[in-house]
Design an enzyme around this catalytic site. Structure first.
Site, PDB file in Angstrom:
ATOM      1  N   HIS A  61       0.870  -1.194   0.000  1.00 19.38           N
ATOM      2  CA  HIS A  61       0.000   0.000   0.000  1.00 19.38           C
ATOM      3  C   HIS A  61       0.895   1.228   0.000  1.00 19.38           C
ATOM      4  O   HIS A  61       1.542   1.531   0.993  1.00 19.38           O
ATOM      5  CB  HIS A  61      -0.926  -0.013   1.221  1.00 19.38           C
ATOM      6  CG  HIS A  61      -1.758   1.223   1.304  1.00 19.38           C
ATOM      7  ND1 HIS A  61      -2.731   1.509   0.382  1.00 19.38           N
ATOM      8  CD2 HIS A  61      -1.752   2.270   2.167  1.00 19.38           C
ATOM      9  CE1 HIS A  61      -3.290   2.672   0.685  1.00 19.38           C
ATOM     10  NE2 HIS A  61      -2.718   3.161   1.757  1.00 19.38           N
ATOM     11  N   ASP A  63       1.147   5.043  -0.252  1.00 16.71           N
ATOM     12  CA  ASP A  63       0.480   6.343  -0.197  1.00 16.71           C
ATOM     13  C   ASP A  63       1.180   7.351  -1.098  1.00 16.71           C
ATOM     14  O   ASP A  63       2.400   7.503  -1.031  1.00 16.71           O
ATOM     15  CB  ASP A  63       0.488   6.880   1.241  1.00 16.71           C
ATOM     16  CG  ASP A  63      -0.435   6.070   2.134  1.00 16.71           C
ATOM     17  OD1 ASP A  63      -1.611   5.937   1.776  1.00 16.71           O
ATOM     18  OD2 ASP A  63       0.040   5.572   3.179  1.00 16.71           O
ATOM     19  N   ASP A 185      -7.664   1.610   2.144  1.00 15.42           N
ATOM     20  CA  ASP A 185      -7.296   2.473   3.267  1.00 15.42           C
ATOM     21  C   ASP A 185      -8.221   3.649   3.552  1.00 15.42           C
ATOM     22  O   ASP A 185      -8.258   4.115   4.696  1.00 15.42           O
ATOM     23  CB  ASP A 185      -5.853   2.983   3.069  1.00 15.42           C
ATOM     24  CG  ASP A 185      -5.250   3.550   4.345  1.00 15.42           C
ATOM     25  OD1 ASP A 185      -5.717   3.180   5.443  1.00 15.42           O
ATOM     26  OD2 ASP A 185      -4.324   4.370   4.275  1.00 15.42           O
ATOM     27  N   HIS A 435      -5.870   9.835  -0.441  1.00 10.59           N
ATOM     28  CA  HIS A 435      -6.582   9.829   0.848  1.00 10.59           C
ATOM     29  C   HIS A 435      -5.755  10.388   2.006  1.00 10.59           C
ATOM     30  O   HIS A 435      -6.246  10.380   3.144  1.00 10.59           O
ATOM     31  CB  HIS A 435      -7.118   8.427   1.159  1.00 10.59           C
ATOM     32  CG  HIS A 435      -6.080   7.357   1.173  1.00 10.59           C
ATOM     33  ND1 HIS A 435      -5.756   6.616   0.066  1.00 10.59           N
ATOM     34  CD2 HIS A 435      -5.298   6.882   2.163  1.00 10.59           C
ATOM     35  CE1 HIS A 435      -4.822   5.742   0.373  1.00 10.59           C
ATOM     36  NE2 HIS A 435      -4.514   5.889   1.639  1.00 10.59           N
TER      37      HIS A 435
END
Ligand SMILES: *[C@@H]1O[C@H](CO)[C@@H](O)[C@H](O)[C@H]1NC(C)=O
Ligand SMILES: *[C@@H]1O[C@H](CO)[C@@H](O)[C@H](O)[C@H]1NC(C)=O
Ligand SMILES: [Zn+2]
Length: 993
Positions: A61, A63, A185, A435
């Site tokens: 994941h 970001d 997420d 996000h």
């Protein structure tokens, strides 16, 4: 490939070109075309029908900015902040995939993948293509980033998804098209996101975060997998999306994390050694699998084997996963009924689909999200309000930039002002949807970096816009941009005696819009493009504006007038100072009893200076309306829970907000163009109640900050509107700026809520509007950015405007949300607007739909000093005629040399308006004034698949219902019909007239 027909023109062209090129280079066709039978669902490992199949999904994941900037994450810079380097992850994973053809990996964030790809040698690129073609490396989601769902606007989300998916399609063809949306997420899930994903052709959505009470019930009832019906207006199954809630967030089951960032025991499988642990690992794994299977419906379960920035040293994971699969499956010889395999979300989804079950139907959304009784993730709906506003304005500027690139053609990119482009801003905006970007949950230095990227992108667009306006108007006079008009700063208008303003309107309807320009004279002559005088007034700059602009501008006054601009075009206004005009009257002290224009009347309480009523003079409606400002005292943790209020979490330490002042000091001024009541509540809260002569909405321009924290108390400032509308504790908020959702205090539509946070647990995201209504009256509040809000009492609506907090809230960001800047070292000051309208509920949408679009896609003003060249074209419209009020021109941007991407949107819900909630038909050939449309092909919403090739899994809801699959036909190839809430996406082949 289907036969060439009119509706598939562009595609047929592409097919023809492929043949020509393959001939020219002498390569057999089959070496150029991807064989779709080896990727996607065909590439899944086989499973065992009589066993529990455990799908191991290796993933990372990544970001697109959070604790580090997007660049720092890519390169692995600043590992002192967080150890993370995306370039190494991709390097390492590709190596490891080559070592064993069974291994699988999914990749999600195209912003990172794109950077990495550009830096690879052609032989590495070839290798990666092969991995993709064989389904060993699979893209899921595939947008530029994994967008936030609470604070993003649908326009920007569609754009960022289009950008990422286009790169994947152009680089990998059909094998690069993700089948699954992967929002593991984001902190709560929006119904409009699900609707968009369905229309983008995804077969399913998976996510990790869901309210803990909701999850508890769903686990007990095996309802963690469901069918989300994500639109009230679109005909099912258009907005139906299979939705899976992952078992463990997006982490591996406990004890099975083999990344270098983890410390679980590796599999030690040398039986000669003392610490041989295969039996232990296998037993623990079988236990984890069997208990997970108890809360899901089928004999397939998914395990996410990875987490944040994992797989930088992928051999650690893969070596252990290879062994795990080997040893667990070896137990089948001893009667074990568990089968483990390398898999991907789409392979797992395919098995769920094959199971041919019915699924519970969900029609509301997944907000708010709480991970425990006192931990509601409702603070980020408002966190970093200045960044949220900047992002929203920049989206509007990007749409203008896109449109002018089409309207002016190649002259826009290279012209008298140099080289301009829209790509830079498109990418910056796409990153800002992440996000931890517009959500406000990043570290301060990262927030600064997002803002800088937006500013840089806007610089590139400004050149493009200047070139375009030069080309369309025939005048190369320099264009000046004034980005600080909200605080009355614009050096040109402050000093010039004679200037012109061009108003560009990106909407498909004519625009009437009030503008306020900082000036130092006291009287001006304003004329429109035809030379007709325009009523204008000069009013003194308010004290709070002087305070907030600091020394960035020196205007004493503001020049106010109403401008009109044609659809998809501009109009020009001329302003010249009148010499020796008399000085202005200063504003009067004290509240007037009321102010009114031809549409609205508002009254004030003479004792407090606060609003007391609002009337619609046309419909003869009146409501009581008081409004004031309050703050919640941020929790620093207490005996019930150590949870603090922070960037993510909202937790007031008391349910009673503290009033900032019961009375406002008031000044007022009334002119023929604008009337203002200026309210001053404290050194850090003020407001202008403003009514323009031609406006159907009342403007509340609030200015909040710097929030004082010398008392060591974190503050979360709200404004509250209290009315006599009988709401029964029900109110309405929008989802990503589109459809409205009903909210009820202390209530969730799909489970029995135990309310543990009476304020924070009732907060919902407001993207563009919220309303209160009863049988008679609807009060709609249109916001200028995403904010959080609630209705905690009958007839009351509160909106959180600004937050300043002194503690971190333990969700990873590791900083208190305590914003300051060079200009505001003592804390940020934020200014924004709420627009209020009062209507009958049956016709309110006719006002608030267009109003909200005007606020979201606000006009762009450009200025030129002195005279324009005498032959300059002062007015222009790119449309032959305005589109009907129901239709929004959502996208109009250059796709490649000869084609243009067009999105037309029906902006009303099916139940919302007697006048506008009807199908509308648009003739594409009669749309544009300067472009001929030669060919049209329809695409899915994200423009990465031809509409007629869209194939969905179909999913059956548990509730029996009448089959609805009505097929609608367009009247002809050129005439397209839009039904309520429908967005249709077209690639147009165009030529200039
Ligand atoms: C799926 O189930 C339905 C009835 O529940 C049945 O009619 C249909 O044949 C099944 N489809 C397959 C592919 O098994
Ligand atoms: C996808 O990309 C291919 C080239 O890889 C192109 O021919 C095709 O038109 C693209 N599809 C869409 C829907 O744009
Ligand atoms: Zn994340």
């Amino acid at each position: 490939m289907s036969v060439c027909n009119m509706a598939a023109r562009s595609r047929c062209l592409a097919v023809a070109l492929l043949f020509i090129f393959s001939g020219a280079f002498g390569l057999p066709i089959n070496q150029q075309e991807k064989d779709p039978t080896t990727c996607g669902y065909q590439s899944c490992h086989s499973t065992k029908a009589n066993m529990l199949n455990v799908h191991l999904v290796p993933h990372t994941h990544d970001d697109v900015g959070w604790l580090k900037t997007v660049d720092q994450y890519f390169y692995g810079d600043r590992n002192d902040i967080q150890h993370a380097g995306v370039q190494y992850i991709l390097d390492s994973v590709v190596d490891q995939l080559l070592k064993n053809p069974d291994r699988r990996f999914i990749y999600v964030e195209t912003a990172f993948f794109y950077r990495w790809w550009k830096q690879q040698s052609s032989s590495t690129q070839q290798t990666v293509r092969q991995l993709v073609d064989e389904g060993r490396l699979e893209f899921v989601n595939g947008g530029w980033c994994m967008s936030d769902e609470a604070t993003t606007h649908y326009s920007a989300v569609i754009d960022q998804m289009t950008l990422g998916l286009r790169f994947l399609n152009e680089t990998f063809g059909v094998c690069g098209r993700p089948r699954v949306a992967w929002h593991i997420d984001p902190f709560g899930h929006a119904r409009e996101h699900a609707s968009m994903f369905a229309q983008m052709g995804y077969d399913g959505l998976f996510f990790g975060r869901v309210d803990y009470q909701d999850r508890g019930r769903r686990m007990a009832e095996k309802e963690q997998e469901l069918l989300w019906r994500a639109s009230e207006s679109l005909t099912p199954p258009m907005a139906d999306l299979f939705t899976g809630i992952l078992p463990n967030g997006y982490n591996p089951p406990e004890g099975f994390c083999w990344d270098q960032l983890c410390s679980d025991a590796p599999i030690r499988d040398d039986p000669d050694l003392d610490d041989y642990n295969v039996d232990d690992v296998v037993q623990r794994f079988l236990h984890a699998a069997n208990s997970q299977a108890m809360v899901y419906k089928t004999n397939h379960i998914i395990m996410t084997m990875g987490s944040d920035f994992q797989y930088e040293n992928a051999i650690l994971w893969y070596k252990n996963l290879d062994k795990l699969i080997h040893y667990v499956n070896a137990q089948q010889a001893n009667g074990s009924m568990v089968n483990v395999l390398y898999s991907t979300p789409s392979c797992y989804l395919q098995e769920l689909h094959r199971a041919n079950l019915t699924w519970p139907l969900k029609e509301d959304d997944f907000f708010p999200y709480a991970d425990d009784a006192h931990n509601f993730w409702t603070g980020y709906f408002t966190s970093r309000p200045a960044l949220k506003r900047y992002e929203r304005i920049t989206n509007s500027n990007l749409q203008t930039c896109n449109q002018l690139e089409v309207l002016a053609g190649p002259a826009s990119r290279k012209g008298p002002f140099g080289k301009g482009d829209s790509e830079t801003l498109r990418k910056a905006m796409a990153v800002a949807q992440h996000h931890d970007a517009v959500s406000g949950t990043e570290k301060q230095h990262v927030a600064n970096n997002y803002a800088k990227m937006l500013a840089n992108g806007w610089q590139h667009c400004q050149v493009l816009v200047s070139n375009s306006l030069a080309s369309l108007s025939g005048s190369s006079a320099e264009r000046i941009y004034c980005d600080n008009l909200n605080i009355s700063v614009c050096p040109l208008t402050e000093s010039s005696k004679k200037f012109s303003v061009s108003v560009y309107n990106s909407l498909a309807q004519p625009l009437s819009w009030p503008i306020r320009l900082p000036v130092n004279g006291t009287a001006y002559r304003v004329a429109d493009a035809k030379g007709k005088p325009v009523d204008s007034q000069v009013v003194p700059v308010s004290r709070s504006t002087q305070e907030v602009r600091r020394n960035r501008g020196f205007a004493m006054n503001e020049l106010v007038f109403q401008v009109q601009a044609p659809p998809l075009g501009y109009s020009t206004y001329f302003v010249s100072a009148i010499q020796d005009a008399p000085p202005l009257f200063p504003p009067r002290s004290g509240a007037p009893t009321g102010i009114q224009n031809k549409y609205l009347k508002v009254t004030f309480d003479p004792d407090t200076g606060l609003l007391s009523s609002l009337s619609n003079l046309e419909t003869k409606q009146t409501i009581k309306l008081t409004q004031n400002f309050y703050w919640y005292n941020a929790s620093v943790g207490n005996s019930e829970s150590s949870q603090t209020s922070g960037a993510y979490i909202f937790r007031p330490n008391s349910s009673t907000p503290i009033v900032i002042s019961k009375v406002a000091k008031v000044q007022s001024l009334q002119t023929s163009v604008v009337q203002e009541v200026r309210q001053w509540f404290s050194p850090w809260v003020s407001q202008v109640v403003r009514l323009y002569a031609d406006s159907k909405a009342l403007e509340l321009e609030w200015t909040v900050g710097p929030l004082p924290v010398l008392d060591k108390r974190g503050k979360e400032v709200i404004t509250r509107l209290d009315t006599d509308i009988k709401t029964s504790e029900i109110f309405y908020t929008d989802s990503n700026g589109r459809e409205m959702l009903q909210r009820r205090k202390d209530f969730r539509p799909t489970w029995q809520l135990k309310q543990t946070e009476p304020i924070a647990g009732n907060y919902y995201p407001i993207n563009s509007r919220a309303f209160l209504k009863d049988d008679m009256n609807q009060l709609t509040v249109v916001t200028d950015r995403s904010q959080g809000g609630s209705s905690l009492q009958n007839g009351s609506l509160e909106i959180m405007l600004h937050r300043r907090l002194l503690y971190d809230d333990y969700r990873g960001v590791g900083e208190p949300l305590n914003e300051a800047s060079e200009i505001f070292p003592e804390g940020l000051v934020v200014r924004g607007r709420l627009l209020l309208s009062l209507d009958h509920p049956a016709s309110a949408a006719d006002t608030h739909r267009p109003l909200a679009q005007q606020v979201v896609f606000q006009p762009l003003l450009t200025f030129t000093d002195g005279d324009l060249s005498p032959n300059a074209r002062l007015e222009f419209s790119g449309l032959q005629a305005a589109l009907p009020p129901a239709v929004h021109l959502l996208t109009f941007s250059q796709w490649d040399e000869e084609s243009v991407l067009l999105r037309l949107e029906h902006q009303f819900q099916s139940w919302e308006s007697k006048v506008n909630s009807h199908p509308v038909t648009i003739n594409l050939q009669k749309l544009f004034s300067t472009l001929d449309v030669l060919g049209v092909s329809e695409l899915n919403l994200s423009a990465n698949q031809w509409k007629d090739e869209m194939k969905h899994f179909s999913w059956a809801p548990q509730k029996e219902e009448t089959p609805m699959l009505k097929q609608f036909e367009d009247p002809s190839v050129w005439e397209v019909t839009l039904r309520p809430m429908e967005i249709r996406t077209f690639l147009l082949r165009v030529s200039r007239k």
